[in-house]
Write an enzyme that holds these catalytic residues in place. Structure first.
Site, mmCIF file in Angstrom:
data_model
loop_
_atom_site.group_PDB
_atom_site.id
_atom_site.type_symbol
_atom_site.label_atom_id
_atom_site.label_comp_id
_atom_site.label_asym_id
_atom_site.label_seq_id
_atom_site.Cartn_x
_atom_site.Cartn_y
_atom_site.Cartn_z
ATOM 1 N N THR A 187 11.283 -11.332 -8.944
ATOM 2 C CA THR A 187 10.418 -10.893 -7.847
ATOM 3 C C THR A 187 10.409 -12.007 -6.805
ATOM 4 O OG1 THR A 187 8.454 -11.864 -8.818
ATOM 5 C CG2 THR A 187 8.912 -9.573 -9.379
ATOM 6 N N GLU A 331 9.802 -4.426 -9.774
ATOM 7 C CA GLU A 331 9.508 -3.917 -11.119
ATOM 8 C C GLU A 331 9.760 -2.419 -11.253
ATOM 9 O OE1 GLU A 331 7.721 -5.956 -9.323
ATOM 10 O OE2 GLU A 331 6.588 -7.388 -10.524
ATOM 11 N N LYS A 444 -12.746 -8.308 1.756
ATOM 12 C CA LYS A 444 -14.003 -7.878 1.148
ATOM 13 C C LYS A 444 -15.156 -8.370 2.013
ATOM 14 C CE LYS A 444 -11.750 -8.171 -3.286
ATOM 15 N NZ LYS A 444 -10.805 -9.275 -3.306
ATOM 16 N N TRP A 449 -14.725 -2.776 1.490
ATOM 17 C CA TRP A 449 -13.331 -3.185 1.642
ATOM 18 C C TRP A 449 -12.825 -2.781 3.017
ATOM 19 C CZ3 TRP A 449 -10.290 -1.738 -3.459
ATOM 20 C CH2 TRP A 449 -10.748 -2.562 -4.493
#
Ligand code: ADP
Length: 549
Positions: A187, A331, A444, A449
């Site tokens: 990754t 992934e 936040k 959010w």
């Protein structure tokens, strides 16, 4: 009761055989920058693949399961490595050219790469690092580049063409278990240390079939695909394998990834399809605006790797290039969702909104959303949670090193082994995913959010804004608040108050950023995505010229 069906392993070898026989005339065209692209048929690639496998085994002693690394641009030789290494039973390890030196040397050591296939034009990047790569014994160099950079280095240096010359053009490929490792990719480390994802023959085979579905990329042998997404970035999104199943030609840009040569190769080679991350397309768009070219052949563009800004999709639509948005990660091989609107929405006002979502889950990718307390949320288009997925081409663990155990970190896998993607979003009742953020990028603010992506998209739809990235910064009163960093288009003079008013017509008032900074460019990761880590660091170090409104 068992079935009566033949149990034929799904291997990369079968893809190679199919591509080089049934689609032997299809071509890989590699841009050379000198007006004479290199053209190689799938049949010739097959012969050279066999020669490469002979050389790797007989001259360099590559054994089954051994990792063979590539440090290469997108080109025909890289396609040959894509098939030779897995088909002989070894593991293709694509190295990301743009990684910082520390990560690159760490990855090479972690995978214990002994042989590295490398393009001559990249020698300058590797040569100074070889002392820190003790596992590397052989470098196999292809393409133009200054070989003198390798004078006095420890590993043995071979010329790719000399090494394969005279070798047999057929190879007695071993019968492989489809669950065996075929390829690996680390990754890119946007979210911490690189982690090795190891693909199996089976996962590659099944993923390639999905890529080819009409509701995914859906290309045929009438297509030529401009593969801009690097072969080191999640197997170029599966295109080298998928095209060998269908006879789609590949146009490979090699090292010519700047907007001007990309526009030139589109005009002269006339690809019908192209795939890359949004930043590449933003660059091409600016180039085409400054210097129009005939890009009429290019009617399908796959955009993924980061959210496609609506303004980009609109601009491309106007040019006749229809954008298809897709989501995935290292992934997930990477195909996770593809945003083809459902039939009932086509031609209606809903169509564009569907195309802007990350897309619909294909058969083979199961999805669920986990709320902050871990409970699973409904697919109602409203309940936001972390996306978890599972399926035959989704990673179930990470590579733990040669003698290590497989890694299954808790923050990456649920107790019942679903992959925790780290992406936050909603799923509609008809299975379309809309991402609002990465879990770590969510802002936040006072218990609510705020989606950084929503603010960025709104800002980037302003005609004076070239790029915008929004990050959370600490705030005494609210915990966190958004900081908007903006790159203006050339000659634009718009000020923050105007941009704020513009945003106010698009998002709720309490989400409007108070802090603003102009930046010359948004920092990018090694695969061209916004690097918000760097922006947060720059803000913390007081390196940004922030205006408070
Ligand atoms: P890394 O995780 O190291 O950045 P990947 O290429 O695996 O490298 O990145 C996968 C991530 O990229 C996803 O988890 C997601 O956050 C982001 N991503 C990929 N495609 C999209 C998309 N279409 N829209 C929004 N984000 C995307």
């Amino acid at each position: 009761m068992l079935s009566t069906m033949q149990d034929v392993p799904l291997t990369v070898t079968r893809i190679l055989h199919h591509g080089t026989t049934v689609h032997g005339d299809a071509q890989v065209v590699t841009w050379t920058g000198d007006g004479a692209p290199q053209r190689r048929s799938f049949r010739d690639i097959g012969a050279r693949t066999a020669q490469l496998a002979h050389a790797l085994r007989e001259d360099l002693g590559v054994q089954e399961d051994e990792r063979v690394a590539t440090f290469m641009w997108n080109n025909a030789e890289h396609v040959e490595a894509y098939f030779a290494v897995p088909c002989m039973g070894a593991v293709l390890h694509t190295l990301n050219l743009r990684l910082p030196a520390d990560q690159l040397t760490w990855i090479v050591g972690h995978a214990a790469d002994r042989v590295v296939l490398i393009n001559g034009s990249l020698l300058g990047l590797i040569a100074p690092l070889l002392d820190r790569m003790p596992t590397v014994e052989h470098l196999v160099v292809s393409g133009p580049g200054d070989r003198s950079l390798l004078e006095g280095v420890r590993p043995r240096v071979h010329e790719y063409e000399d090494l394969i010359a005279g070798k047999p053009t057929g190879y007695d490929w071993p019968d492989l278990d489809e669950r065996r490792a075929a390829a690996m990719c680390y990754t890119s480390g946007t979210t911490g240390e690189p982690k090795g994802v190891v693909y199996s023959h089976r996962s590659i085979y099944l993923h390639s079939m999905q890529v080819n579905m009409a509701q995914s990329m859906g290309l045929t042998d009438a297509d030529l695909s401009l593969v801009v997404v690097p072969q080191f970035h999640v197997n170029a999104w599966g295109l080298p394998h998928a095209t060998f199943m269908t006879g789609v030609g590949m146009l490979m840009p090699d090292r010519f990834l700047q907007p001007a040569p990309l526009a030139e190769m589109i005009e002269s080679e006339r690809p019908t399809h192209a795939a890359a991350v949004p930043t590449i397309w933003q660059g091409l768009l600016a180039e085409l605006t400054a210097k129009p070219r005939d890009v009429s052949s290019l009617t399908q563009v796959t955009i993924g790797g980061a959210a496609c800004p609506p303004s980009l999709m609109e601009a491309f639509d106007t040019l006749g290039m229809r954008v298809c948005h897709a989501w995935g990660m290292t992934e997930t091989s990477p195909l996770g969702t593809v945003a083809r609107p459902p039939a009932h929405a086509i031609g209606t006002d809903e169509e564009f909104a569907y195309r802007l979502t990350q897309g619909r889950f294909p058969a083979g990718v199961e999805a669920r959303l986990a709320g902050p307390d871990g409970a699973h949320l409904p697919w109602d288009g409203k309940s936001a949670g972390e996306l978890e997925v599972r399926g035959p081409w989704i990673a179930g663990s990470y590579f733990g090193g040669v003698d290590g155990e497989v890694l299954k970190p808790e923050d990456k896998f649920s107790p019942d082994s679903w992959l925790r993607t780290g992406d936050v979003g909603v799923i509609s009742a008809d299975g379309f995913l809309t991402l609002t953020d990465r879990a770590k990028d969510v802002i936040k603010s006072g218990g609510e959010w705020i989606s950084s992506v929503e603010l960025e998209n709104a800002l980037m739809s302003h005609p004076d804004v070239a790029e915008a990235a929004v990050v959370a910064v600490p705030d005494d009163k609210w915990g966190e608040r958004p900081l908007a960093t903006v790159v203006l288009k050339e000659d634009a003079t718009v000020d923050y108050a105007v941009l704020r008013d513009f945003l106010a017509t698009r998002v709720a008032k309490w989400q409007l950023p108070e802090r603003w900074a102009l930046v010359p460019a948004v920092p990018k990761t090694s695969v061209g995505k916004f690097d918000k880590k760097v922006l947060r660091r720059q803000y913390a170090a007081g390196e940004l010229d922030v205006t408070q409104l």
